[in-house]
Design an enzyme around this catalytic site. Sequence first.
Site, PDB file in Angstrom:
ATOM      1  N   SER A   1      13.179  -6.450  -5.367  1.00  0.00           N
ATOM      2  CA  SER A   1      11.719  -6.561  -5.472  1.00  0.00           C
ATOM      3  C   SER A   1      11.274  -7.855  -4.813  1.00  0.00           C
ATOM      4  CB  SER A   1      11.287  -6.573  -6.940  1.00  0.00           C
ATOM      5  OG  SER A   1       9.943  -7.017  -7.012  1.00  0.00           O
TER       6      SER A   1
ATOM      7  N   HIS B   1      11.616  -2.896  -2.741  1.00  0.00           N
ATOM      8  CA  HIS B   1      10.627  -2.577  -3.778  1.00  0.00           C
ATOM      9  C   HIS B   1       9.411  -3.489  -3.619  1.00  0.00           C
ATOM     10  CE1 HIS B   1       9.580  -0.969  -7.799  1.00  0.00           C
ATOM     11  NE2 HIS B   1       9.147  -2.191  -8.082  1.00  0.00           N
TER      12      HIS B   1
ATOM     13  N   ASP C   1       5.761  -4.441  -5.236  1.00  0.00           N
ATOM     14  CA  ASP C   1       4.952  -4.348  -6.454  1.00  0.00           C
ATOM     15  C   ASP C   1       3.486  -4.631  -6.148  1.00  0.00           C
ATOM     16  OD1 ASP C   1       6.875  -3.852  -8.637  1.00  0.00           O
ATOM     17  OD2 ASP C   1       7.750  -5.739  -7.947  1.00  0.00           O
TER      18      ASP C   1
ATOM     19  N   MET D   1      -0.142  -4.995  -7.572  1.00  0.00           N
ATOM     20  CA  MET D   1      -0.829  -5.248  -8.854  1.00  0.00           C
ATOM     21  C   MET D   1      -2.287  -5.589  -8.582  1.00  0.00           C
ATOM     22  SD  MET D   1       1.973  -7.629 -10.765  1.00  0.00           S
ATOM     23  CE  MET D   1       3.732  -7.307 -10.629  1.00  0.00           C
TER      24      MET D   1
ATOM     25  N   HIS E   1       5.457   0.399  -5.810  1.00  0.00           N
ATOM     26  CA  HIS E   1       5.174   0.581  -7.237  1.00  0.00           C
ATOM     27  C   HIS E   1       3.735   0.140  -7.493  1.00  0.00           C
ATOM     28  CE1 HIS E   1       6.304  -1.035 -11.546  1.00  0.00           C
ATOM     29  NE2 HIS E   1       5.434  -0.053 -11.606  1.00  0.00           N
TER      30      HIS E   1
ATOM     31  N   MET F   1       0.846  -0.738  -9.708  1.00  0.00           N
ATOM     32  CA  MET F   1       0.386  -1.129 -11.048  1.00  0.00           C
ATOM     33  C   MET F   1      -1.109  -1.399 -10.943  1.00  0.00           C
ATOM     34  SD  MET F   1       3.669  -3.504 -11.821  1.00  0.00           S
ATOM     35  CE  MET F   1       4.069  -3.480 -10.088  1.00  0.00           C
TER      36      MET F   1
ATOM     37  N   MET G   1      10.094   1.723 -16.988  1.00  0.00           N
ATOM     38  CA  MET G   1       9.871   0.270 -17.004  1.00  0.00           C
ATOM     39  C   MET G   1      10.661  -0.347 -18.156  1.00  0.00           C
ATOM     40  SD  MET G   1       8.122  -0.563 -14.421  1.00  0.00           S
ATOM     41  CE  MET G   1       8.068  -2.316 -14.858  1.00  0.00           C
TER      42      MET G   1
HETATM   43  C1  DX5 Z   1       7.379  -6.123 -12.900  1.00  0.00           C
HETATM   44  C2  DX5 Z   1       7.692  -5.509 -11.555  1.00  0.00           C
HETATM   45  C3  DX5 Z   1       9.091  -5.641 -11.164  1.00  0.00           C
HETATM   46  C4  DX5 Z   1       9.586  -7.060 -11.029  1.00  0.00           C
HETATM   47  C5  DX5 Z   1      10.991  -7.069 -11.498  1.00  0.00           C
HETATM   48  O1  DX5 Z   1       6.084  -5.881 -13.218  1.00  0.00           O
HETATM   49  O2  DX5 Z   1       7.365  -4.131 -11.552  1.00  0.00           O
HETATM   50  O3  DX5 Z   1       9.403  -4.897 -10.009  1.00  0.00           O
HETATM   51  O4  DX5 Z   1       9.517  -7.567  -9.726  1.00  0.00           O
HETATM   52  O5  DX5 Z   1      11.421  -8.370 -11.510  1.00  0.00           O
HETATM   53  P1  DX5 Z   1      12.732  -8.842 -12.314  1.00  0.00           P
HETATM   54  O6  DX5 Z   1      13.888  -8.102 -11.716  1.00  0.00           O
HETATM   55  O7  DX5 Z   1      12.748 -10.305 -12.029  1.00  0.00           O
HETATM   56  O8  DX5 Z   1      12.527  -8.502 -13.762  1.00  0.00           O
HETATM   57 ZN    ZN Z   2       8.156  -2.888  -9.860  1.00  0.00          ZN
END
Ligand code: DX5
Ligand code: ZN
Length: 222
Positions: A8, A33, A35, A37, A66, A68, A137
């Site tokens: 990620s 990955h 993220d 947000m 992903h 969010m 999650m």
């Molecule tokens: C959290 C994200 C994850 C995050 C995971 O909201 O969806 O993808 O980057 O990070 P680690 O592996 O550090 O928990």
């Molecule tokens: Zn994620």
Amino acid sequence: MTVRIAPSILSADFARLGDEIAMCVEGGADWIHIDVMDGCFVPNLTYGAKVIETVRRLTTLPLDVHLMVVEPEKYFDSFAKAGASVITIHQEAAPHLHRQIACIRELGCLAGVTINPSTPVASLADVAGDVNMILIMSVNPGFGGQRFIPRTLEKIRQARTLLQESGNHAALVEVDGGIARDTITACWRAGADTFVAGNAIFAASDPRGEIAALRARCTEQV
Ligand code: DX5
Ligand code: ZN
């Protein structure tokens, strides 16, 4: 089952994004990955199409996006055009999950659905036959570097069973949050095959080696 490791980039150094992506590729990562947000569905803001497009130019690896965000359908088209390979949406933010999954697939992307730690796997029963991936999650989404929630293991088992009962044997089960050497093996044994890791990889003294080490925790101990 094939193990997929998806670093990620939330934990990457964005001043050196090109180097960070190159490190992931050299380290044998399977997916990247990303993220997204919106500061509304989760209490943090990150990036959108521009960064997806940038990462798309830096690697040929599949981009695992992903979302969010509330109203995720607003972004399907632009993210698919920017180069997303997998688009995963939250059940909690998608009241028309069935239609939204179909829209993602029509754009030529793989469709994933994901649930927060407080959302039951059974809430996905009516779409389990339609998805390419269920993402469980293992932390409350919003931030990297959080601790893995142990109850996740039972939910991974339930997700795998749900997919099997739906006849969807090709779908993947991904886990995201707190994945590291000490948590990945149990997730793999519970039925996950795709592992997001941010902090564990990017904060490691040898990030390349860490990707291999995480993979080995699955394959060597089964
Ligand atoms: C959290 C994200 C994850 C995050 C995971 O909201 O969806 O993808 O980057 O990070 P680690 O592996 O550090 O928990
Ligand atoms: Zn994620």
